[in-house]
Design a protein around this motif. Sequence first.
Motif, PDB file in Angstrom:
ATOM      1  N   GLU A  87      47.029  21.691  63.939  1.00 35.33           N
ATOM      2  CA  GLU A  87      48.016  22.297  64.841  1.00 35.33           C
ATOM      3  C   GLU A  87      47.984  21.716  66.243  1.00 35.33           C
ATOM      4  O   GLU A  87      49.013  21.603  66.901  1.00 35.33           O
ATOM      5  CB  GLU A  87      47.805  23.811  64.907  1.00 35.33           C
ATOM      6  CG  GLU A  87      48.131  24.522  63.619  1.00 35.33           C
ATOM      7  CD  GLU A  87      47.887  26.015  63.711  1.00 35.33           C
ATOM      8  OE1 GLU A  87      48.035  26.583  64.801  1.00 35.33           O
ATOM      9  OE2 GLU A  87      47.526  26.604  62.677  1.00 35.33           O
ATOM     10  N   LYS A 132      54.243  13.671  58.713  1.00 31.37           N
ATOM     11  CA  LYS A 132      55.247  14.444  59.452  1.00 31.37           C
ATOM     12  C   LYS A 132      54.707  15.826  59.779  1.00 31.37           C
ATOM     13  O   LYS A 132      54.134  16.500  58.930  1.00 31.37           O
ATOM     14  CB  LYS A 132      56.503  14.564  58.595  1.00 31.37           C
ATOM     15  CG  LYS A 132      57.644  15.241  59.286  1.00 31.37           C
ATOM     16  CD  LYS A 132      58.870  15.260  58.399  1.00 31.37           C
ATOM     17  CE  LYS A 132      59.999  15.984  59.108  1.00 31.37           C
ATOM     18  NZ  LYS A 132      61.183  16.092  58.263  1.00 31.37           N
ATOM     19  N   LYS A 133      54.903  16.239  61.032  1.00 30.09           N
ATOM     20  CA  LYS A 133      54.435  17.556  61.459  1.00 30.09           C
ATOM     21  C   LYS A 133      55.394  18.625  60.949  1.00 30.09           C
ATOM     22  O   LYS A 133      56.611  18.535  61.134  1.00 30.09           O
ATOM     23  CB  LYS A 133      54.307  17.637  62.976  1.00 30.09           C
ATOM     24  CG  LYS A 133      53.619  18.922  63.426  1.00 30.09           C
ATOM     25  CD  LYS A 133      53.143  18.848  64.855  1.00 30.09           C
ATOM     26  CE  LYS A 133      52.221  20.018  65.158  1.00 30.09           C
ATOM     27  NZ  LYS A 133      51.568  19.878  66.438  1.00 30.09           N
ATOM     28  N   LEU A 134      54.848  19.657  60.303  1.00 34.49           N
ATOM     29  CA  LEU A 134      55.637  20.765  59.774  1.00 34.49           C
ATOM     30  C   LEU A 134      55.635  21.933  60.754  1.00 34.49           C
ATOM     31  O   LEU A 134      54.833  21.975  61.686  1.00 34.49           O
ATOM     32  CB  LEU A 134      55.067  21.209  58.427  1.00 34.49           C
ATOM     33  CG  LEU A 134      54.943  20.118  57.359  1.00 34.49           C
ATOM     34  CD1 LEU A 134      54.326  20.691  56.104  1.00 34.49           C
ATOM     35  CD2 LEU A 134      56.296  19.515  57.046  1.00 34.49           C
ATOM     36  N   LYS A 135      56.515  22.892  60.520  1.00 35.79           N
ATOM     37  CA  LYS A 135      56.620  24.056  61.400  1.00 35.79           C
ATOM     38  C   LYS A 135      55.335  24.867  61.453  1.00 35.79           C
ATOM     39  O   LYS A 135      55.033  25.499  62.453  1.00 35.79           O
ATOM     40  CB  LYS A 135      57.770  24.960  60.947  1.00 35.79           C
ATOM     41  CG  LYS A 135      59.122  24.368  61.225  1.00 35.79           C
ATOM     42  CD  LYS A 135      60.228  25.297  60.784  1.00 35.79           C
ATOM     43  CE  LYS A 135      61.581  24.662  61.035  1.00 35.79           C
ATOM     44  NZ  LYS A 135      62.679  25.500  60.558  1.00 35.79           N
ATOM     45  N   ASN A 136      54.552  24.856  60.350  1.00 38.65           N
ATOM     46  CA  ASN A 136      53.305  25.631  60.327  1.00 38.65           C
ATOM     47  C   ASN A 136      52.155  24.919  61.046  1.00 38.65           C
ATOM     48  O   ASN A 136      51.036  25.415  61.074  1.00 38.65           O
ATOM     49  CB  ASN A 136      52.916  25.982  58.895  1.00 38.65           C
ATOM     50  CG  ASN A 136      52.507  24.769  58.069  1.00 38.65           C
ATOM     51  OD1 ASN A 136      52.433  23.643  58.567  1.00 38.65           O
ATOM     52  ND2 ASN A 136      52.249  24.983  56.798  1.00 38.65           N
ATOM     53  N   GLY A 137      52.421  23.740  61.614  1.00 38.01           N
ATOM     54  CA  GLY A 137      51.405  23.028  62.375  1.00 38.01           C
ATOM     55  C   GLY A 137      50.639  21.984  61.583  1.00 38.01           C
ATOM     56  O   GLY A 137      49.892  21.202  62.157  1.00 38.01           O
ATOM     57  N   SER A 138      50.822  21.950  60.275  1.00 37.27           N
ATOM     58  CA  SER A 138      50.134  20.936  59.477  1.00 37.27           C
ATOM     59  C   SER A 138      50.981  19.668  59.408  1.00 37.27           C
ATOM     60  O   SER A 138      52.167  19.673  59.729  1.00 37.27           O
ATOM     61  CB  SER A 138      49.828  21.465  58.078  1.00 37.27           C
ATOM     62  OG  SER A 138      51.019  21.732  57.378  1.00 37.27           O
TER      63      SER A 138
END
Length: 98
Positions: free
Chosen positions: A23, A45-51
């Motif tokens: 994150e 690629k960064k996801l909305k959940n921070g991973s």
Amino acid sequence: MAIKKQFLKSKPVCKVTFTVPAEEANKVAVVGSFNEWNEKATPLKKLKNGSFKGTVDLESGKSHEFRYLVDGAYVNELEADGFAWSDYAGAENSVLNI
């Protein structure tokens, strides 16, 4: 961290999905023997959940050494199939057996 393998029936390739919970990180990439350790070749690629997440097609029937590059620091995958010492890096690399 997690690795998911999906073997294709149509060709000797395995789709490997790398997921890195980071994150606080700005950039994460996976580097390894399959991309000549090029830090720009396989960014995640960064996801909305921070991973961070990304998928790579790897040749079946081989072992591939790799590490994550998280904001410039090398990190191993704890769920790797194994680990191999690298004299070049002076550390262990994660290993995937496909």
